[in-house]
Design a protein around this motif. Sequence first.
Motif, PDB file in Angstrom:
ATOM      1  N   ASN A  43      22.325  -9.431 -32.227  1.00 37.58           N
ATOM      2  CA  ASN A  43      21.228  -8.526 -31.898  1.00 37.58           C
ATOM      3  C   ASN A  43      21.509  -7.662 -30.680  1.00 37.58           C
ATOM      4  OD1 ASN A  43      18.534  -9.121 -33.621  1.00 37.58           O
ATOM      5  ND2 ASN A  43      19.790 -10.960 -33.484  1.00 37.58           N
ATOM      6  N   SER A  44      22.552  -7.989 -29.922  1.00 33.80           N
ATOM      7  CA  SER A  44      22.890  -7.176 -28.748  1.00 33.80           C
ATOM      8  C   SER A  44      23.381  -5.782 -29.141  1.00 33.80           C
ATOM      9  CB  SER A  44      23.956  -7.881 -27.902  1.00 33.80           C
ATOM     10  OG  SER A  44      25.200  -7.933 -28.581  1.00 33.80           O
ATOM     11  N   SER A  47      19.544  -3.891 -29.535  1.00 36.32           N
ATOM     12  CA  SER A  47      18.520  -3.831 -28.490  1.00 36.32           C
ATOM     13  C   SER A  47      18.939  -4.693 -27.305  1.00 36.32           C
ATOM     14  CB  SER A  47      17.170  -4.325 -29.031  1.00 36.32           C
ATOM     15  OG  SER A  47      17.230  -5.722 -29.311  1.00 36.32           O
ATOM     16  N   THR A  48      18.179  -4.597 -26.236  1.00 38.24           N
ATOM     17  CA  THR A  48      18.376  -5.508 -25.110  1.00 38.24           C
ATOM     18  C   THR A  48      17.973  -6.912 -25.539  1.00 38.24           C
ATOM     19  OG1 THR A  48      17.867  -3.738 -23.548  1.00 38.24           O
ATOM     20  CG2 THR A  48      17.768  -5.998 -22.716  1.00 38.24           C
ATOM     21  N   TYR A  50      17.016 -10.521 -24.010  1.00 31.70           N
ATOM     22  CA  TYR A  50      16.651 -11.310 -22.836  1.00 31.70           C
ATOM     23  C   TYR A  50      16.749 -12.789 -23.208  1.00 31.70           C
ATOM     24  CZ  TYR A  50      14.462  -6.824 -21.628  1.00 31.70           C
ATOM     25  OH  TYR A  50      14.216  -5.494 -21.387  1.00 31.70           O
ATOM     26  N   SER A  78      24.227  -5.674 -22.931  1.00 28.93           N
ATOM     27  CA  SER A  78      22.812  -5.697 -23.320  1.00 28.93           C
ATOM     28  C   SER A  78      22.215  -7.097 -23.261  1.00 28.93           C
ATOM     29  CB  SER A  78      22.648  -5.138 -24.743  1.00 28.93           C
ATOM     30  OG  SER A  78      23.016  -3.781 -24.789  1.00 28.93           O
ATOM     31  N   LYS A 102      11.078  -3.346 -20.734  1.00 27.39           N
ATOM     32  CA  LYS A 102      10.810  -2.724 -22.025  1.00 27.39           C
ATOM     33  C   LYS A 102      11.055  -3.742 -23.135  1.00 27.39           C
ATOM     34  CE  LYS A 102      15.435  -0.773 -22.732  1.00 27.39           C
ATOM     35  NZ  LYS A 102      16.203   0.461 -22.996  1.00 27.39           N
ATOM     36  N   GLY A 104      12.329  -5.866 -26.254  1.00 29.94           N
ATOM     37  CA  GLY A 104      13.609  -6.125 -26.894  1.00 29.94           C
ATOM     38  C   GLY A 104      13.508  -7.467 -27.578  1.00 29.94           C
ATOM     39  N   PHE A 140       7.730  -7.241 -28.156  1.00 35.48           N
ATOM     40  CA  PHE A 140       8.938  -8.054 -28.125  1.00 35.48           C
ATOM     41  C   PHE A 140       9.101  -8.812 -29.444  1.00 35.48           C
ATOM     42  CE2 PHE A 140       8.491  -7.338 -23.643  1.00 35.48           C
ATOM     43  CZ  PHE A 140       9.751  -7.488 -23.092  1.00 35.48           C
TER      44      PHE A 140
END
Length: 215
Positions: A43-44, A47-48, A50, A78, A102, A104, A140
Amino acid sequence: MYPITRIQLIDKILSTKPWNTTIEFYGNEKLVDKVFHRIIAYNSKFSTVYILVNRDCGGLNPYEIAKYTRIYSGNIESILVSRCFKTNDLIVKLQDLLENKKPGLLAIKTPYFWFKEDHSDLNSMSRVTGLIHRLKNKGFRIVLFNTVCKNGYYKPSGGNYHHHVIDIILYLEKYNSKYLIVKLFKHPYMKTGSLLAPLKKKTWLIFHGENNAFL
């Protein structure tokens, strides 16, 4: 929507849900750990990502992340990682994501690791679950990697409020080089049951259970 795990059957289960779906994996610890690292790396590229590791040691292998990131052509820059050494650390990090970051993909490893078995700190547990729900509403995509509840066989940790908030809960039971067994503990419209998922083939098979899940 792009695949999230690169395991065809699981991605088919998740494919019709909106981006900000809350998903949970639990069960076989080694298998959950493998899915955790694959999801982060893959997934990197979109999107970012976390990552909150809610335990004092272990739970994340940077070499595994680097390996899968190369395989899936992800973006290592990311991927943002934070470790939580107590319940309040997790609450602070979730609050910061809600107020300052933001949307992600948010991956939380063992979200209820620090909570007591007698649920005497239920208020803090509810705060964590409430923040997860608010982050979902912000946009998210949240993926939890939970443990089996110590007080109930097959149930994930977190209590009834947690089980209510999560959209899809998948129990990963067994794994070998060819197959994993996926049990649908909760899904908004599919029947609960068990599926035998080939890891390397393009087909999938119905497994056992009185109420098998059909796709």
